[in-house]
Design an enzyme around this catalytic site. Structure first.
Site, mmCIF file in Angstrom:
data_model
loop_
_atom_site.group_PDB
_atom_site.id
_atom_site.type_symbol
_atom_site.label_atom_id
_atom_site.label_comp_id
_atom_site.label_asym_id
_atom_site.label_seq_id
_atom_site.Cartn_x
_atom_site.Cartn_y
_atom_site.Cartn_z
ATOM 1 N N ASP A 46 43.567 -12.154 40.098
ATOM 2 C CA ASP A 46 44.034 -12.372 38.880
ATOM 3 C C ASP A 46 43.498 -11.420 38.311
ATOM 4 O O ASP A 46 42.392 -11.275 38.040
ATOM 5 C CB ASP A 46 43.211 -13.808 37.892
ATOM 6 C CG ASP A 46 43.607 -15.322 38.321
ATOM 7 O OD1 ASP A 46 44.385 -15.034 40.011
ATOM 8 O OD2 ASP A 46 43.889 -16.433 37.638
ATOM 9 N N HIS A 73 39.484 -12.639 46.251
ATOM 10 C CA HIS A 73 40.347 -13.807 47.846
ATOM 11 C C HIS A 73 41.070 -12.145 49.188
ATOM 12 O O HIS A 73 41.323 -11.621 48.424
ATOM 13 C CB HIS A 73 41.400 -13.977 48.200
ATOM 14 C CG HIS A 73 41.215 -15.151 47.254
ATOM 15 N ND1 HIS A 73 40.627 -16.934 47.311
ATOM 16 C CD2 HIS A 73 40.670 -15.706 45.814
ATOM 17 C CE1 HIS A 73 40.099 -18.050 46.617
ATOM 18 N NE2 HIS A 73 39.931 -16.831 45.322
ATOM 19 N N SER A 81 35.161 -7.156 35.688
ATOM 20 C CA SER A 81 35.648 -5.982 36.279
ATOM 21 C C SER A 81 36.838 -5.866 38.062
ATOM 22 O O SER A 81 37.805 -5.944 36.647
ATOM 23 C CB SER A 81 34.970 -6.735 38.019
ATOM 24 O OG SER A 81 33.936 -5.686 38.789
#
Length: 297
Positions: free
Chosen positions: A117, A171, A257
């Site tokens: 995301d 992921h 990040s």
């Protein structure tokens, strides 16, 4: 120009919004005020402050922050596996798992998906070694991927910038076989465009982990997790062996990040909306599992 808002395109709605930046005043002071050089060095070139933040956010005392952050950042807890009251610390909440149905994706082997995301900026073709983030200074593939950059020169690259409101597990965007991992210590500069515009080589100086993954459809790609201010820990839960698309690779502890994915030349083409928005200097807000690119047949 110094206080120009950061504009982001919501992929789901197509609307452009001004990003709300937690601690914006302090970030601007640290990176744009000439009087702050010493403080900038102390805060962002040393891991001390991030370690102190980490100790606090790992402690049970930090649980008191959870509800206020959920409210302030409008976090949708209906997506989370566990309710807010179940987390033992703020970092436990920050690295929360989502329900599988919250992030659907296509199993088409030619489709590469967003790895996290966040706010995406894509570079459809690198000028060999150089890429320039939004309102930023030129960054170098060679400095970001020491000893591994040659095969990616002239390739393609996607930056996914995570903010505190985002789901902070990342992921694999495509399956394959992990070939190697490279852990590089470094600074913990902010990854906010305010900091990028001030000149530090965030992707060449910050703490990061570079992983090479070989995929039958898109060749070998590099997945790089970049630590930032407040992120003292990059936790890779999958570090070797065969992997599948959307398998969890790891997570960040508290802070904003960035994930960077780099592809070899001639292997993929990015989604048209991401290319169009990036060409206008705007990031696109995406969710993990949404289309990022397709393999070139």
């Amino acid at each position: 120009m110094r206080n120009t808002p950061i504009q982001v395109v919501n992929r789901d709605t197509g609307q452009i919004f001004d990003e709300v930046i937690l601690g914006e005043k302090w970030i601007r002071w640290a990176y744009q005020d000439a009087s702050s050089n010493l403080i900038e060095r102390l805060l962002f070139r040393s891991s001390v402050m991030s370690r102190l933040f980490g100790l606090w956010y790992d402690s049970p005392m930090s649980r008191s922050k959870i509800s206020s952050v959920i409210d302030a950042l409008s976090i949708d807890m209906s997506e989370a596996v566990r309710p807010a009251a179940d987390y033992r610390s703020f970092n436990d909440f920050f690295a929360r798992h989502l329900k599988p149905e919250a992030r659907p994706y296509s199993d088409d082997p030619d489709e590469v998906v967003a790895p996290a995301d966040g706010r995406v900026l894509v570079f459809p073709k690198l000028d060999r070694d150089v890429f320039v983030p939004v309102k930023g200074h030129p960054m170098s593939i060679t400095s970001m991927l020491p000893g591994r950059a040659k095969q990616f020169l002239g390739g393609t690259l996607a930056i996914v910038r995570l903010c505190p409101a985002d789901y902070h597990r990342y992921h694999f965007p495509a399956g394959g076989q992990i070939l190697s991992s490279q852990h590089i210590p470094g600074a913990l500069h902010s990854v906010n465009p305010i900091a990028l515009g001030a000149g530090p080589d965030v992707f060449g100086e910050n703490k990061r982990c570079n992983t090479l993954i070989k995929n039958d459809r898109v060749g070998t790609y590099c997945f790089s997790e970049v630590g930032a201010f407040g992120v003292g820990s990059i936790i890779n839960t999958t570090a070797s062996g065969a992997v599948s698309k959307m398998q969890e690779k790891g997570y960040f502890k508290f802070g904003g990040s960035t994930v960077v994915v780099v592809f070899q030349p001639g292997q993929i083409t990015f989604s048209e909306d991401l290319v169009a928005n990036s060409a206008q200097g705007r990031e696109t807000l995406v969710k993990v599992g949404q289309p990022l690119a397709r393999a070139i047949a």
